[in-house]
Design an enzyme around this catalytic site. Structure first.
Site, mmCIF file in Angstrom:
data_model
loop_
_atom_site.group_PDB
_atom_site.id
_atom_site.type_symbol
_atom_site.label_atom_id
_atom_site.label_comp_id
_atom_site.label_asym_id
_atom_site.label_seq_id
_atom_site.Cartn_x
_atom_site.Cartn_y
_atom_site.Cartn_z
ATOM 1 N N ASP A 77 26.523 31.398 114.720
ATOM 2 C CA ASP A 77 26.058 32.471 113.831
ATOM 3 C C ASP A 77 24.540 32.417 113.631
ATOM 4 O O ASP A 77 24.006 33.073 112.744
ATOM 5 C CB ASP A 77 26.775 32.388 112.469
ATOM 6 N N HIS A 129 22.729 29.695 112.849
ATOM 7 C CA HIS A 129 22.197 28.715 111.899
ATOM 8 C C HIS A 129 21.500 27.558 112.618
ATOM 9 O O HIS A 129 21.826 27.242 113.756
ATOM 10 C CB HIS A 129 23.267 28.224 110.910
ATOM 11 N N ASP A 185 20.859 17.130 108.155
ATOM 12 C CA ASP A 185 21.825 17.569 107.156
ATOM 13 C C ASP A 185 22.943 16.551 107.001
ATOM 14 O O ASP A 185 23.037 15.586 107.765
ATOM 15 C CB ASP A 185 22.394 18.954 107.516
ATOM 16 N N GLU A 199 22.513 28.830 106.747
ATOM 17 C CA GLU A 199 23.367 29.943 107.132
ATOM 18 C C GLU A 199 22.632 31.278 106.961
ATOM 19 O O GLU A 199 21.572 31.330 106.325
ATOM 20 C CB GLU A 199 24.643 29.919 106.279
#
Ligand code: GLP
Length: 260
Positions: A138, A140, A67, A145
């Site tokens: 979280d 990811h 990313d 996400e």
């Protein structure tokens, strides 16, 4: 999914580095999938050491990033291309050539087009031999996400407030300095890697690790899609594994299969 729980992140990273190095060394067309964040830094240090010792090289390999932030300045130290270059590129690091480090173009005028080009670029490498992953608190992976598609390709993603808070430590502890968009490999793209090794360290990853390993597959915890991949190793320290019910079994199994 294999799981290894190690006393320290250094021990976990040494195990991970051996697994990565043996996979890359054995590959006919070595392509290493590389992650950013603080989690893989000890692993990269191990790979540099192995290169210095003459037991490992990325000289003939390609490296593919997961990313990149959208709109981050090209000379920003937290631009993922710059981070990965500082860790891996050059004869004094791992032997990786700069032109064989693939990263999404976060500066492109059209990030959506850049995302689609990047997906094609990954395919053009011949496919990732082994993908290194970290884990967001979280759940990811890369920047996928919660609530994203399990079959998504490389795309533009909006970061959650939690992720921007987590990453603000790299941006003068100011969430406003953290970009709000990123180009990320999709979950479908990541799942095409031949092998995956995911690292997670520290107490703030314990919920995500529990969901990843023992929870139901759910878009609420994107990493859980890895339960559908046939060749995944999850490597943690004790703190990140603290909410796993079957921890002892996982270590017995990994010892039987991998650790000597
Ligand atoms: C970032 C990256 C992920 C990384 C995650 C965890 O947002 N895009 O690839 O796995 O956060 O970061 P850290 O390893 O610093 O905890």
């Amino acid at each position: 999914m294999l799981v290894g729980v190690f006393a320290t992140k250094e021990e976990a990273s040494a195990f991970a580095a051996k697994h990565v190095a043996s996979t890359i060394t054995a590959a006919e067309n070595p392509v290493l999938g590389v992650a950013t964040g603080s989690t893989p830094l000890d692993l990269y240090r191990e790979l540099r050491q192995a290169h210095a010792d003459g037991t490992f090289t990325l000289e003939n390999a390609k490296a593919v990033a997961l990313d990149e932030y959208v709109g981050i300045a090209e000379d920003h130290v937290e631009r993922y291309r710059n981070v990965l270059s500082a860790e891996l590129v050059g004869a004094d690091k791992t032997g990786l050539a700069d032109e064989r480090l693939y990263t999404p173009d976060g500066s492109a005028a059209d990030p959506f087009e850049a995302a689609s080009q990047y997906d094609k670029a990954i395919k053009s490498t011949g496919g990732v031999s082994i993908q290194i992953l970290g884990l967001g608190s979280d759940g990811h992976i890369a920047f996928n996400e919660p609530s994203g598609s399990f079959v998504s390709r490389t795309h533009v993603e909006a970061l959650t407030r939690q992720t921007r808070e987590d990453n603000s430590r790299f941006f003068d502890n100011d969430i406003n300095n953290v970009p709000s968009l990123a180009i990320t490999q999709g979950l479908g793209t990541i799942m095409e890697a031949q092998r995956i090794i995911l690292l997670a360290f520290g107490e703030n990853k314990a919920d995500a690790v529990r969901e990843l390993v023992e929870g139901p597959i759910s878009a609420a915890w994107p990493a859980t899609i890895l339960q559908m991949h046939a060749n995944v190793i999850v490597v943690t320290d004790e703190a990140a594994a603290s909410k796993l019910e079957l921890k002892d079994f996982y270590n017995d199994r990994l010892a039987a299969l991998y650790r000597s």
